[in-house]
Design a protein around this motif. Structure first.
Motif, PDB file in Angstrom:
ATOM      1  N   LEU A 246       0.861  -1.184   0.000  1.00 28.71           N
ATOM      2  CA  LEU A 246       0.000   0.000   0.000  1.00 28.71           C
ATOM      3  C   LEU A 246       0.897   1.232   0.000  1.00 28.71           C
ATOM      4  CD1 LEU A 246      -2.665  -1.223   2.588  1.00 28.71           C
ATOM      5  CD2 LEU A 246      -2.956  -1.002   0.107  1.00 28.71           C
ATOM      6  N   PRO A 247       1.050   1.874  -1.145  1.00 30.98           N
ATOM      7  CA  PRO A 247       2.124   2.864  -1.321  1.00 30.98           C
ATOM      8  C   PRO A 247       1.850   4.251  -0.758  1.00 30.98           C
ATOM      9  CG  PRO A 247       0.878   2.656  -3.355  1.00 30.98           C
ATOM     10  CD  PRO A 247       0.326   1.621  -2.403  1.00 30.98           C
ATOM     11  N   CYS A 248       0.592   4.619  -0.566  1.00 26.47           N
ATOM     12  CA  CYS A 248       0.281   6.009  -0.225  1.00 26.47           C
ATOM     13  C   CYS A 248       0.514   6.257   1.261  1.00 26.47           C
ATOM     14  CB  CYS A 248      -1.160   6.350  -0.614  1.00 26.47           C
ATOM     15  SG  CYS A 248      -1.436   6.286  -2.402  1.00 26.47           S
ATOM     16  N   ASP A 249       1.574   7.001   1.567  1.00 28.86           N
ATOM     17  CA  ASP A 249       1.925   7.285   2.956  1.00 28.86           C
ATOM     18  C   ASP A 249       1.637   8.730   3.354  1.00 28.86           C
ATOM     19  OD1 ASP A 249       3.877   8.397   1.371  1.00 28.86           O
ATOM     20  OD2 ASP A 249       5.568   7.737   2.597  1.00 28.86           O
ATOM     21  N   ARG A 250       0.974   9.475   2.474  1.00 28.30           N
ATOM     22  CA  ARG A 250       0.556  10.837   2.772  1.00 28.30           C
ATOM     23  C   ARG A 250      -0.882  11.022   2.282  1.00 28.30           C
ATOM     24  NH1 ARG A 250       4.887  10.458   4.765  1.00 28.30           N
ATOM     25  NH2 ARG A 250       6.665  11.908   4.706  1.00 28.30           N
ATOM     26  N   VAL A 251      -1.651  11.816   3.023  1.00 25.68           N
ATOM     27  CA  VAL A 251      -3.020  12.147   2.628  1.00 25.68           C
ATOM     28  C   VAL A 251      -3.234  13.637   2.856  1.00 25.68           C
ATOM     29  CG1 VAL A 251      -5.482  11.764   3.039  1.00 25.68           C
ATOM     30  CG2 VAL A 251      -3.882   9.847   3.240  1.00 25.68           C
ATOM     31  N   LEU A 252      -3.616  14.329   1.799  1.00 23.98           N
ATOM     32  CA  LEU A 252      -4.001  15.734   1.887  1.00 23.98           C
ATOM     33  C   LEU A 252      -5.515  15.835   1.822  1.00 23.98           C
ATOM     34  CD1 LEU A 252      -1.447  17.445  -0.525  1.00 23.98           C
ATOM     35  CD2 LEU A 252      -1.586  17.797   1.947  1.00 23.98           C
ATOM     36  N   ILE A 253      -6.094  16.725   2.617  1.00 26.35           N
ATOM     37  CA  ILE A 253      -7.547  16.900   2.637  1.00 26.35           C
ATOM     38  C   ILE A 253      -7.870  18.376   2.505  1.00 26.35           C
ATOM     39  CG2 ILE A 253      -9.658  16.650   4.004  1.00 26.35           C
ATOM     40  CD1 ILE A 253      -8.391  14.265   5.392  1.00 26.35           C
ATOM     41  N   SER A 254      -8.818  18.692   1.642  1.00 23.57           N
ATOM     42  CA  SER A 254      -9.347  20.055   1.541  1.00 23.57           C
ATOM     43  C   SER A 254     -10.854  20.001   1.729  1.00 23.57           C
ATOM     44  CB  SER A 254      -9.006  20.680   0.185  1.00 23.57           C
ATOM     45  OG  SER A 254      -9.638  19.965  -0.864  1.00 23.57           O
ATOM     46  N   ARG A 255     -11.409  21.044   2.293  1.00 21.24           N
ATOM     47  CA  ARG A 255     -12.847  21.111   2.551  1.00 21.24           C
ATOM     48  C   ARG A 255     -13.502  21.938   1.461  1.00 21.24           C
ATOM     49  NH1 ARG A 255      -9.764  20.145   6.408  1.00 21.24           N
ATOM     50  NH2 ARG A 255     -10.354  18.895   8.209  1.00 21.24           N
TER      51      ARG A 255
ATOM     52  N   GLY B 113     -12.443  17.115  -0.535  1.00 15.74           N
ATOM     53  CA  GLY B 113     -11.589  16.595  -1.588  1.00 15.74           C
ATOM     54  C   GLY B 113     -10.297  16.118  -0.966  1.00 15.74           C
ATOM     55  N   GLY B 114      -9.591  15.233  -1.638  1.00 15.78           N
ATOM     56  CA  GLY B 114      -8.370  14.723  -1.036  1.00 15.78           C
ATOM     57  C   GLY B 114      -7.439  14.101  -2.053  1.00 15.78           C
ATOM     58  N   PHE B 115      -6.217  13.909  -1.624  1.00 14.47           N
ATOM     59  CA  PHE B 115      -5.184  13.310  -2.456  1.00 14.47           C
ATOM     60  C   PHE B 115      -4.351  12.398  -1.576  1.00 14.47           C
ATOM     61  CE2 PHE B 115      -1.223  14.355  -5.282  1.00 14.47           C
ATOM     62  CZ  PHE B 115      -1.342  13.125  -5.915  1.00 14.47           C
ATOM     63  N   ALA B 116      -4.411  11.099  -1.857  1.00 16.84           N
ATOM     64  CA  ALA B 116      -3.559  10.118  -1.196  1.00 16.84           C
ATOM     65  C   ALA B 116      -2.396   9.821  -2.135  1.00 16.84           C
ATOM     66  CB  ALA B 116      -4.341   8.848  -0.883  1.00 16.84           C
ATOM     67  N   TYR B 117      -1.171   9.938  -1.629  1.00 18.44           N
ATOM     68  CA  TYR B 117      -0.034   9.823  -2.538  1.00 18.44           C
ATOM     69  C   TYR B 117       1.161   9.200  -1.836  1.00 18.44           C
ATOM     70  CZ  TYR B 117       1.425  14.162  -0.182  1.00 18.44           C
ATOM     71  OH  TYR B 117       1.762  15.105   0.761  1.00 18.44           O
ATOM     72  N   ALA B 118       2.083   8.735  -2.662  1.00 20.18           N
ATOM     73  CA  ALA B 118       3.327   8.157  -2.165  1.00 20.18           C
ATOM     74  C   ALA B 118       4.386   9.248  -2.138  1.00 20.18           C
ATOM     75  CB  ALA B 118       3.770   6.999  -3.059  1.00 20.18           C
TER      76      ALA B 118
ATOM     77  N   LEU C 250      -7.772  -3.778  -0.603  1.00 22.36           N
ATOM     78  CA  LEU C 250      -7.143  -2.555  -1.076  1.00 22.36           C
ATOM     79  C   LEU C 250      -5.966  -2.863  -1.997  1.00 22.36           C
ATOM     80  CD1 LEU C 250      -8.984  -1.404   1.111  1.00 22.36           C
ATOM     81  CD2 LEU C 250      -7.086   0.031   1.874  1.00 22.36           C
ATOM     82  N   VAL C 251      -5.138  -3.831  -1.613  1.00 18.12           N
ATOM     83  CA  VAL C 251      -3.983  -4.184  -2.442  1.00 18.12           C
ATOM     84  C   VAL C 251      -4.446  -4.693  -3.798  1.00 18.12           C
ATOM     85  CG1 VAL C 251      -1.981  -5.712  -2.632  1.00 18.12           C
ATOM     86  CG2 VAL C 251      -2.539  -4.652  -0.434  1.00 18.12           C
TER      87      VAL C 251
END
Length: 490
Positions: A238-247, A273-278, A378-379
């Motif tokens: 599961l590569p995404c170790d960061r999550v950004l969130i905007s309202r 809205g959000g962005f999950a990323y590596a 998920l994988v």
């Protein structure tokens, strides 16, 4: 033999939705307990408390407490969710919907997807999710609760939460049923001679004592880590170790969208809205620009995710739940679900004042089985995706967990799906994603030959046509919510 002393006091540590759900459920379903919540500020890295999208399990959890749909949805400002639209995950293939409903009506004893797969071999099949009433309804932006006796009789739905209002509702409910609230910040945890927690120390005020401690402090796991910090690492899968969130503050969407990106995936739910990323594939600054360009809003600081789980969330007199037990990226919105499931399991397996080793071992066994199967689901998305960027190629090339490898091998041969204990997602959910991503079996199940191809195709066409004809009769999601609100305020 002397009877074991009954469990008396439970301390839940952690604010936010996870902590209040735990405290409310323990007191409501075991009213003899003295339940106290140490309502400290929720961890900003606790994904379960930060993501607005939920699975259908939240509604069932709240109904068990006596919180009806009206209170849990409308009065708390939530919207309904029928599923998730995946776009860009499978190369040039069409987008697909993972809905919380049955896909198709089988014309025989064999599961519907086997008949669809036979039709797909010669190109005569329409899109798989055209056979899901909930998926078609969601694509049209419409909503109706299950209607018995119709093709729309058994779909489930999740929620898109107003997180602040929902937490306030749960807090009010918990206090109403008798939960005691203490506010404060943890300064330390003291262990006894046996390795169990003796007390929780606060920066101000007396130390707190209890028979059982429930750690809902997020990934910091302030209580549980005082005993040990052993955990399995899932980051290779599961590569995404960061999550950004905007309202975004728009109307909640009945169909959440997830769009694949070279460094991870973005989502939109209307209110968030959000962005999950590596982080190895994109910098935090560039990721923030990607999300800002997509939503027009500025995100909070990134949430850090260490994909993995504890094999022993319950050890001694401390039970870790939510992100304190399992950390995963929010793909398929399982974070809060795992917390609620652990709460239900704890109540079902409530011990005496001192838990027997066989009790904690069984709790841990079931909890691990559930977490690992969610991991597999998920994988599976990454393993079967069809994208050419380096991150996606690397993840797809990693040997999957043995349980997932077995599932994929069985499906790849004849479309059969083994089912494991403690599954979160139904077989139709697995099939919807596998087929949606173009992961089709080499051969069809021979049992479909019991129904002539022409008869099966005609039955499938009738079912899809019936769904398409009925969907325009349902109200839009916004109209349904507005009508429900008018009914409540009369």
């Amino acid at each position: 033999m002397m009877p074991q002393q009954r469990l008396g006091r439970v301390l839940v540590a952690g604010g936010g939705i996870t902590g209040w759900c735990a405290a409310a459920a323990l007191k409501r379903r075991a009213p003899f307990l003295d339940v106290t919540i140490l309502s400290c500020a929720p961890s900003r890295h606790a994904v379960a408390d930060q993501i607005a999208c939920t699975l259908p399990s939240l509604l069932g959890f709240q109904e068990d407490l006596g919180i009806g749909t009206a209170d849990g949805v409308i009065r708390a400002g939530s919207g309904y969710r029928l599923g998730t639209l995946f776009t860009g995950w499978s190369g040039g293939m069409p987008d697909y919907v993972h809905a919380y409903s049955r896909y198709g009506a089988s014309p025989g004893a064999t599961a519907f997807h086997h008949h669809w797969l036979r039709a797909a071999q010669d190109g005569s099949a329409v899109a798989f999710d055209d056979h899901s009433p909930a998926a078609v309804m969601a694509r049209a932006g419409r909503f109706a609760p299950p209607t018995p006796g119709t093709p729309f009789g058994d779909h489930e739905f999740g929620l898109t939460l107003d997180l602040a209002r929902h937490a306030l509702m749960l807090r009010a409910f918990a206090l109403h049923v008798g939960v005691h609230e203490i506010t404060g910040e943890i300064s330390g945890v003291s262990l006894g001679a046996t390795g169990a927690i003796a007390s929780v120390d606060l920066t101000a005020g007396p130390s707190l004592h209890s028979d059982l401690f429930v750690d809902a402090t997020g990934p910091e796991a302030t209580l549980r880590n005082a005993i040990d910090d052993e955990r399995d690492d899932w980051s290779a899968w599961l590569p995404c170790d960061r999550v950004l969130i905007s309202r975004t503050h728009d109307e909640p969407m009945v169909l959440t969208t997830i769009t694949a990106h070279e460094a991870g995936w973005r989502w939109a739910s209307g209110v968030q809205g959000g962005f999950a990323y590596a982080s190895r594939a994109i910098s935090d600054g560039k990721a923030a620009r990607v999300l800002r360009n997509a939503t027009g809003t500025t995100a909070d600081e990134p949430i850090h995710v260490r994909a993995g789980t504890r094999r022993q969330p319950w050890r001694a007199n401390c039970v870790a739940i939510g992100d304190a037990a399992t950390e995963i990226e929010p793909l398929e919105w399982c974070n809060l679900h795992l917390a609620l499931s652990a709460i239900d399991r704890l109540i079902t397996m409530l011990p005496g004042r001192v838990a027997a080793p066989v009790e904690t071992a069984e709790f841990n066994r079931q909890t691990l089985a559930e977490a690992e199967r969610v991991r597999d689901f998920l994988v599976m998305h990454y393993r079967t995706a069809r994208r050419g960027e380096p991150l996606w190629r690397d993840i797809a090339a990693v040997e999957p967990p043995a349980s997932l490898a077995h599932t994929l091998a069985q499906f790849a041969e004849r479309g059969r799906l083994p089912f494991y204990e403690e599954e979160t997602f139904a077989r139709d959910s697995w099939v919807a994603v596998l087929i949606g991503q173009g992961f089709l079996p080499r051969r069809v199940d021979p049992l479909v030959s019991g129904i002539p191809e022409a008869s099966a195709r005609a039955a499938m066409a009738r079912h899809a046509a019936m769904i398409a004809a009925e969907v325009p009769k349902f109200p839009t999601h916004a109209a349904y919510r507005a009508a429900q609100m008018r009914h409540l305020t009369r």
